[in-house]
Design a protein around this motif. Sequence first.
Motif, mmCIF file in Angstrom:
data_model
loop_
_atom_site.group_PDB
_atom_site.id
_atom_site.type_symbol
_atom_site.label_atom_id
_atom_site.label_comp_id
_atom_site.label_asym_id
_atom_site.label_seq_id
_atom_site.Cartn_x
_atom_site.Cartn_y
_atom_site.Cartn_z
ATOM 1 N N HIS A 129 0.738 -1.332 0.218
ATOM 2 C CA HIS A 129 0.115 -0.091 -0.167
ATOM 3 C C HIS A 129 0.306 0.950 -0.261
ATOM 4 C CE1 HIS A 129 -3.671 2.011 0.363
ATOM 5 N NE2 HIS A 129 -3.628 2.723 1.443
ATOM 6 N N GLY A 130 2.413 1.042 0.981
ATOM 7 C CA GLY A 130 3.374 2.337 0.553
ATOM 8 C C GLY A 130 3.741 2.836 -0.487
ATOM 9 N N TRP A 131 3.407 1.640 -1.603
ATOM 10 C CA TRP A 131 4.043 1.748 -3.319
ATOM 11 C C TRP A 131 2.589 2.065 -3.392
ATOM 12 C CZ3 TRP A 131 9.275 1.389 -5.555
ATOM 13 C CH2 TRP A 131 9.686 0.681 -3.787
ATOM 14 N N HIS A 132 1.588 2.666 -3.155
ATOM 15 C CA HIS A 132 0.826 2.144 -3.931
ATOM 16 C C HIS A 132 0.195 3.883 -3.384
ATOM 17 C CE1 HIS A 132 -4.440 2.905 -5.725
ATOM 18 N NE2 HIS A 132 -4.170 3.394 -4.423
ATOM 19 N N LEU A 133 0.416 4.141 -2.307
ATOM 20 C CA LEU A 133 0.246 5.690 -1.450
ATOM 21 C C LEU A 133 1.234 6.722 -3.334
ATOM 22 C CD1 LEU A 133 -1.205 5.466 1.768
ATOM 23 C CD2 LEU A 133 -2.308 6.122 -0.213
ATOM 24 N N ARG A 159 -2.863 -0.988 -11.688
ATOM 25 C CA ARG A 159 -2.183 -1.699 -13.056
ATOM 26 C C ARG A 159 -1.123 -1.493 -13.464
ATOM 27 N NH1 ARG A 159 -7.392 1.531 -16.439
ATOM 28 N NH2 ARG A 159 -9.366 0.504 -15.467
ATOM 29 N N LEU A 160 -0.412 -0.344 -13.161
ATOM 30 C CA LEU A 160 0.695 -0.130 -13.215
ATOM 31 C C LEU A 160 1.460 -1.104 -12.374
ATOM 32 C CD1 LEU A 160 3.894 0.799 -15.220
ATOM 33 C CD2 LEU A 160 3.517 3.094 -13.233
ATOM 34 N N ARG A 161 1.391 -1.485 -11.791
ATOM 35 C CA ARG A 161 1.877 -1.927 -10.526
ATOM 36 C C ARG A 161 1.555 -3.632 -10.669
ATOM 37 N NH1 ARG A 161 0.949 -1.202 -5.432
ATOM 38 N NH2 ARG A 161 -1.309 -0.186 -6.388
ATOM 39 N N ALA A 162 0.618 -3.848 -10.546
ATOM 40 C CA ALA A 162 0.967 -5.377 -11.648
ATOM 41 C C ALA A 162 1.357 -5.702 -12.104
ATOM 42 C CB ALA A 162 -0.526 -5.361 -11.847
ATOM 43 N N LEU A 164 4.385 -4.005 -13.266
ATOM 44 C CA LEU A 164 5.498 -4.235 -12.558
ATOM 45 C C LEU A 164 5.489 -5.747 -11.777
ATOM 46 C CD1 LEU A 164 6.105 -0.752 -11.845
ATOM 47 C CD2 LEU A 164 7.228 -1.948 -13.832
ATOM 48 N N ASP A 165 4.884 -5.942 -11.159
ATOM 49 C CA ASP A 165 5.245 -7.414 -10.502
ATOM 50 C C ASP A 165 5.311 -8.341 -10.880
ATOM 51 O OD1 ASP A 165 4.822 -6.291 -7.780
ATOM 52 O OD2 ASP A 165 2.441 -7.114 -7.552
ATOM 53 N N GLY A 166 4.719 -9.164 -11.818
ATOM 54 C CA GLY A 166 5.170 -9.556 -13.216
ATOM 55 C C GLY A 166 6.105 -9.118 -13.785
ATOM 56 N N PHE A 167 6.268 -8.468 -14.224
ATOM 57 C CA PHE A 167 8.182 -8.327 -14.736
ATOM 58 C C PHE A 167 8.726 -8.600 -14.095
ATOM 59 C CE2 PHE A 167 6.259 -4.462 -18.348
ATOM 60 C CZ PHE A 167 6.389 -5.332 -18.064
ATOM 61 N N ALA A 168 9.210 -7.728 -11.986
ATOM 62 C CA ALA A 168 10.206 -8.362 -11.372
ATOM 63 C C ALA A 168 9.879 -9.256 -10.626
ATOM 64 C CB ALA A 168 9.697 -7.441 -9.951
ATOM 65 N N THR A 169 8.938 -10.077 -11.205
ATOM 66 C CA THR A 169 9.185 -11.609 -10.338
ATOM 67 C C THR A 169 9.717 -12.713 -11.350
ATOM 68 O OG1 THR A 169 6.523 -11.997 -9.883
ATOM 69 C CG2 THR A 169 7.647 -13.613 -10.474
ATOM 70 N N GLN A 170 9.881 -12.283 -13.279
ATOM 71 C CA GLN A 170 10.290 -12.702 -14.027
ATOM 72 C C GLN A 170 11.790 -12.580 -14.357
ATOM 73 O OE1 GLN A 170 8.700 -12.996 -18.166
ATOM 74 N NE2 GLN A 170 7.199 -11.621 -17.432
ATOM 75 N N ILE A 171 12.188 -11.260 -13.543
ATOM 76 C CA ILE A 171 13.877 -10.674 -13.197
ATOM 77 C C ILE A 171 14.429 -11.548 -12.505
ATOM 78 C CG2 ILE A 171 15.242 -8.923 -12.676
ATOM 79 C CD1 ILE A 171 13.309 -7.160 -14.298
ATOM 80 N N VAL A 172 13.491 -11.122 -11.279
ATOM 81 C CA VAL A 172 13.551 -11.657 -10.179
ATOM 82 C C VAL A 172 14.787 -13.724 -9.775
ATOM 83 C CG1 VAL A 172 12.670 -12.672 -8.476
ATOM 84 C CG2 VAL A 172 14.133 -11.626 -7.500
ATOM 85 N N ILE A 173 13.655 -14.074 -11.099
ATOM 86 C CA ILE A 173 14.518 -15.739 -10.655
ATOM 87 C C ILE A 173 14.530 -16.146 -11.975
ATOM 88 C CG2 ILE A 173 11.613 -16.193 -9.616
ATOM 89 C CD1 ILE A 173 10.440 -16.954 -12.526
#
Length: 199
Positions: A129-133, A159-162, A164-173
Amino acid sequence: MARERRRLDRPREQMLEAAMAAITENGLAELTMAGLARRLGTSGGHILYYFGSKDQVLLETLRWSEDRLAPRRRELVGRAAPARERLAAYVDLYLPTGAADPRWLLWVDVWSRTIAVPELRETQAELDHGWHLDLVRLVEDGVGAGEFAPTDTGAFSVRLRAMLDGFATQIVIGVPGVDRDSFAGHAMGYADQTLSIDS
């Protein structure tokens, strides 16, 4: 003869620092209560006294990591710079630095653990929520300054954070062929299209 257990001056903080250091060096698979205790020169029971379980160690380490990052995020959101520049900096801060980024390893692991440990969801949601605000504030600033087109800032953030979450998961794994810069570009392309920013 058993090694003498030392008393920690700042027990919780030192345990969290040690947990993050262990994740940075060896990944999550190597983070055990026994290994963390050895790193600190204390006992596994002493760690469990403060946290109760490995789930809580991971969750509190994630919280500690995010608490340290939050001032940097708030600073970039509030700085005197064009809104699009600040948005690009937000995207850059959000994404993992690369495969096995320790902060993002924690996020992915905590997400997976919330299936079996629902009580983890509340803290995870609070951190998110901190990222959202801050993103809502940034976009509202841009809209108010006439740099961004009027939009539903809350929906844009979701929408943007969703994305980024998808991109981030692919990057980190470490998905083969994944490129962090191109993912950041995709995110900013979506922002440009949605907010009608001139490229």
